[in-house]
Motif scaffolding. Sequence first.
Motif, PDB file in Angstrom:
ATOM      1  N   ILE A 155       0.878  -1.166   0.000  1.00  0.00           N
ATOM      2  CA  ILE A 155       0.000   0.000   0.000  1.00  0.00           C
ATOM      3  C   ILE A 155       0.916   1.216   0.000  1.00  0.00           C
ATOM      4  O   ILE A 155       1.553   1.528   1.018  1.00  0.00           O
ATOM      5  CB  ILE A 155      -0.925   0.029   1.234  1.00  0.00           C
ATOM      6  N   THR A 156       1.053   1.865  -1.126  1.00  0.00           N
ATOM      7  CA  THR A 156       2.007   2.956  -1.280  1.00  0.00           C
ATOM      8  C   THR A 156       1.315   4.302  -1.113  1.00  0.00           C
ATOM      9  O   THR A 156       0.294   4.570  -1.754  1.00  0.00           O
ATOM     10  CB  THR A 156       2.687   2.891  -2.654  1.00  0.00           C
ATOM     11  N   LEU A 157       1.900   5.155  -0.253  1.00  0.00           N
ATOM     12  CA  LEU A 157       1.350   6.492  -0.039  1.00  0.00           C
ATOM     13  C   LEU A 157       2.110   7.510  -0.863  1.00  0.00           C
ATOM     14  O   LEU A 157       3.337   7.469  -0.956  1.00  0.00           O
ATOM     15  CB  LEU A 157       1.419   6.882   1.441  1.00  0.00           C
ATOM     16  N   GLU A 158       1.381   8.437  -1.450  1.00  0.00           N
ATOM     17  CA  GLU A 158       1.965   9.564  -2.177  1.00  0.00           C
ATOM     18  C   GLU A 158       1.711  10.837  -1.381  1.00  0.00           C
ATOM     19  O   GLU A 158       0.996  10.841  -0.384  1.00  0.00           O
ATOM     20  CB  GLU A 158       1.354   9.672  -3.579  1.00  0.00           C
ATOM     21  N   VAL A 159       2.304  11.943  -1.832  1.00  0.00           N
ATOM     22  CA  VAL A 159       2.110  13.214  -1.135  1.00  0.00           C
ATOM     23  C   VAL A 159       0.646  13.651  -1.252  1.00  0.00           C
ATOM     24  O   VAL A 159      -0.067  13.285  -2.199  1.00  0.00           O
ATOM     25  CB  VAL A 159       3.035  14.310  -1.696  1.00  0.00           C
ATOM     26  N   LEU A 160       0.204  14.446  -0.280  1.00  0.00           N
ATOM     27  CA  LEU A 160      -1.155  14.993  -0.321  1.00  0.00           C
ATOM     28  C   LEU A 160      -1.236  16.127  -1.331  1.00  0.00           C
ATOM     29  O   LEU A 160      -0.254  16.836  -1.584  1.00  0.00           O
ATOM     30  CB  LEU A 160      -1.562  15.527   1.052  1.00  0.00           C
ATOM     31  N   THR A 161      -2.410  16.331  -1.894  1.00  0.00           N
ATOM     32  CA  THR A 161      -2.616  17.449  -2.809  1.00  0.00           C
ATOM     33  C   THR A 161      -2.545  18.761  -2.035  1.00  0.00           C
ATOM     34  O   THR A 161      -2.701  18.805  -0.814  1.00  0.00           O
ATOM     35  CB  THR A 161      -3.981  17.356  -3.499  1.00  0.00           C
ATOM     36  N   LEU A 162      -2.336  19.847  -2.761  1.00  0.00           N
ATOM     37  CA  LEU A 162      -2.238  21.164  -2.121  1.00  0.00           C
ATOM     38  C   LEU A 162      -3.528  21.522  -1.400  1.00  0.00           C
ATOM     39  O   LEU A 162      -3.499  22.089  -0.296  1.00  0.00           O
ATOM     40  CB  LEU A 162      -1.903  22.224  -3.175  1.00  0.00           C
ATOM     41  N   ASP A 163      -4.676  21.187  -1.982  1.00  0.00           N
ATOM     42  CA  ASP A 163      -5.961  21.514  -1.348  1.00  0.00           C
ATOM     43  C   ASP A 163      -6.116  20.784  -0.012  1.00  0.00           C
ATOM     44  O   ASP A 163      -6.565  21.373   0.981  1.00  0.00           O
ATOM     45  CB  ASP A 163      -7.120  21.148  -2.283  1.00  0.00           C
ATOM     46  N   TYR A 164      -5.758  19.511   0.017  1.00  0.00           N
ATOM     47  CA  TYR A 164      -5.833  18.768   1.281  1.00  0.00           C
ATOM     48  C   TYR A 164      -4.878  19.362   2.314  1.00  0.00           C
ATOM     49  O   TYR A 164      -5.197  19.478   3.503  1.00  0.00           O
ATOM     50  CB  TYR A 164      -5.508  17.294   1.057  1.00  0.00           C
ATOM     51  N   CYS A 165      -3.677  19.726   1.864  1.00  0.00           N
ATOM     52  CA  CYS A 165      -2.691  20.305   2.782  1.00  0.00           C
ATOM     53  C   CYS A 165      -3.176  21.642   3.337  1.00  0.00           C
ATOM     54  O   CYS A 165      -2.964  21.945   4.517  1.00  0.00           O
ATOM     55  CB  CYS A 165      -1.353  20.483   2.069  1.00  0.00           C
ATOM     56  N   MET A 166      -3.836  22.437   2.504  1.00  0.00           N
ATOM     57  CA  MET A 166      -4.373  23.720   2.970  1.00  0.00           C
ATOM     58  C   MET A 166      -5.453  23.497   4.025  1.00  0.00           C
ATOM     59  O   MET A 166      -5.530  24.212   5.034  1.00  0.00           O
ATOM     60  CB  MET A 166      -4.926  24.515   1.791  1.00  0.00           C
ATOM     61  N   GLU A 167      -6.294  22.505   3.795  1.00  0.00           N
ATOM     62  CA  GLU A 167      -7.346  22.204   4.767  1.00  0.00           C
ATOM     63  C   GLU A 167      -6.733  21.732   6.092  1.00  0.00           C
ATOM     64  O   GLU A 167      -7.169  22.145   7.174  1.00  0.00           O
ATOM     65  CB  GLU A 167      -8.273  21.134   4.195  1.00  0.00           C
ATOM     66  N   LEU A 168      -5.716  20.887   5.990  1.00  0.00           N
ATOM     67  CA  LEU A 168      -5.043  20.387   7.187  1.00  0.00           C
ATOM     68  C   LEU A 168      -4.330  21.517   7.924  1.00  0.00           C
ATOM     69  O   LEU A 168      -4.388  21.616   9.157  1.00  0.00           O
ATOM     70  CB  LEU A 168      -4.037  19.309   6.773  1.00  0.00           C
ATOM     71  N   PHE A 169      -3.699  22.388   7.175  1.00  0.00           N
ATOM     72  CA  PHE A 169      -2.975  23.515   7.767  1.00  0.00           C
ATOM     73  C   PHE A 169      -3.939  24.464   8.474  1.00  0.00           C
ATOM     74  O   PHE A 169      -3.686  24.896   9.612  1.00  0.00           O
ATOM     75  CB  PHE A 169      -2.204  24.257   6.680  1.00  0.00           C
ATOM     76  N   ALA A 170      -5.040  24.799   7.829  1.00  0.00           N
ATOM     77  CA  ALA A 170      -6.024  25.696   8.429  1.00  0.00           C
ATOM     78  C   ALA A 170      -6.594  25.100   9.715  1.00  0.00           C
ATOM     79  O   ALA A 170      -6.789  25.800  10.714  1.00  0.00           O
ATOM     80  CB  ALA A 170      -7.142  25.995   7.433  1.00  0.00           C
ATOM     81  N   PHE A 171      -6.832  23.803   9.694  1.00  0.00           N
ATOM     82  CA  PHE A 171      -7.416  23.152  10.871  1.00  0.00           C
ATOM     83  C   PHE A 171      -6.478  23.239  12.071  1.00  0.00           C
ATOM     84  O   PHE A 171      -6.893  23.566  13.186  1.00  0.00           O
ATOM     85  CB  PHE A 171      -7.732  21.688  10.552  1.00  0.00           C
ATOM     86  N   HIS A 172      -5.192  22.948  11.848  1.00  0.00           N
ATOM     87  CA  HIS A 172      -4.256  22.927  12.970  1.00  0.00           C
ATOM     88  C   HIS A 172      -3.748  24.320  13.342  1.00  0.00           C
ATOM     89  O   HIS A 172      -3.343  24.542  14.486  1.00  0.00           O
ATOM     90  CB  HIS A 172      -3.080  22.005  12.652  1.00  0.00           C
ATOM     91  N   ALA A 173      -3.766  25.251  12.408  1.00  0.00           N
ATOM     92  CA  ALA A 173      -3.292  26.607  12.710  1.00  0.00           C
ATOM     93  C   ALA A 173      -4.415  27.509  13.216  1.00  0.00           C
ATOM     94  O   ALA A 173      -4.195  28.345  14.102  1.00  0.00           O
ATOM     95  CB  ALA A 173      -2.655  27.235  11.472  1.00  0.00           C
ATOM     96  N   LEU A 174      -5.624  27.342  12.671  1.00  0.00           N
ATOM     97  CA  LEU A 174      -6.717  28.267  12.964  1.00  0.00           C
ATOM     98  C   LEU A 174      -7.917  27.616  13.634  1.00  0.00           C
ATOM     99  O   LEU A 174      -8.839  28.306  14.078  1.00  0.00           O
ATOM    100  CB  LEU A 174      -7.180  28.938  11.651  1.00  0.00           C
TER     101      LEU A 174
END
Length: 496
Positions: free
Chosen positions: A331-350
């Motif tokens: 089961i190979t993981l690739e990097v997250l898309t920019l949109d997912y990363c933005m959502e994750l960043f907003a959640f943990h920062a704001l």
Amino acid sequence: MPIAEVFLGAFLQVLFDRLASHELLKLAQHKGIDALLKNWEKKLTSIDQVLIDAEDRQLTGDRGVKLWLEDLRNLVYDMEDLLDELVTESAKNKSEAEPSKVPFLLPSCCFNLSSRAFMFDRKMRSKMEEMDNRLKDIITRKDIMRLTEYNGQRSAYRPQNLPFPTTHLTEELFIGRENKKMEILELLTGEEDDGTYMDIKKIPIVGMPGLGKTALAQQVFNDDRVANYFDVKAWACVSDDFDVFSITRSILETTNPQLARECKTLNSLQDELTKNLSGKKFLVVLDDLWDKNYENWIFLLKPFRSGVKGSKIIVTTRDREVASMVDAQLITLEVLTLDYCMELFAFHALGVRNFNHHPNLEVLGRKIVEKCKGLPLAVKALAGLLRTTNNPREWEDILNSKIWDIPEDRINVLPALKLSYLHLPSHLKRCFAYCAIFPKDYEIQRDELICWWIAEGLVEAKEAKNQWNAGLNYFNDLVQLILTWGSLRVITVIYL
């Protein structure tokens, strides 16, 4: 203590504490050296103001700054030793008649001192003159290198009184891996339980550091469908030290904690684990497997063959060669898309999942996220760093840090994690740096560590009870931070 010069700022505060101590100030006035010590404090303060720029420039390969930091480190340690020696000698002489208050640097005829005390004062005078010259040289070199002062508050970190998750608990926000989760769930629950099964199905989750392998395994491990399907579940963190004894014991503790404590040999552990898994359908997660030795792997699996058909082992690893040794579908993981990363960043920062209520920060947030290159761990680390501030200047400081300019082959830890360390408050930074004296994956006892911090003068409190409480708070804050980073091994890799 094998602490690199980049962490000098964590220990400079210790010297400031020495210089400000009541006992030393009283002694300095008596000896007539209070003006000299005040001058040292003033110069060291000017150095402290440029340490952030010096740390950043060293990280990008500035050799001149590196040598300057080495000399500063040696001077700080020598000054601290000298001040301790002064105070200790003063305590020894308390029973003797005190000399009249005359300047410390006057010739011997002006002193009413014993021969031993006179010789000690001469030695101290020589050392202080030598250190004063070294400090002047460091100040001169600082000015030549044009190190920039930082007048604001570097640390954006604020301790949060949040519960500490255990290794196998899920994260608050899990996005971008739903399809992978469903794929693994199908592999886990897709077989019927119809008798013994000599081979165990293995499911390796593979990906580079910071991609969220452990987070995905946690999601699967705690899913209700998994709980209803398996008789026994166990989670073991393997790391790069493949200790069959420790791994076996941690798995046995899930089924029988008392037996796990009583077993003193690997043979007894494997025998008891074999009995406890016999006739049961189990799921075992081996998190962060590094070892490529096939014989070790086969030896670890011996007790698992007593389980029934449908038993599974999930392995998370960053190494495809290790995953191939497991001999299963990857089961190979690739990097997250920019949109997912933005959502994750907003959640943990704001605390929300978008920037709708913070449009002034969205552009800065996007630029920071782009530097994380799709790695969820990096996104969370930097978001956590900015969680308590909406000040655009502090966001810009993170974005413009010189650490991003370090070539990938010259850094062995995510720049986001290094930044998280560099932005710690000084009291936490120096306690964290102290942990570098321990070997990789060493099991640090909390109470002993706090005692060592106190003995080294790293805890900012005077009375014993207050020191202990402060040390306990430091420990809890660091545990929370390390769990946010995602791995206790961060303690090791930051210092390599």
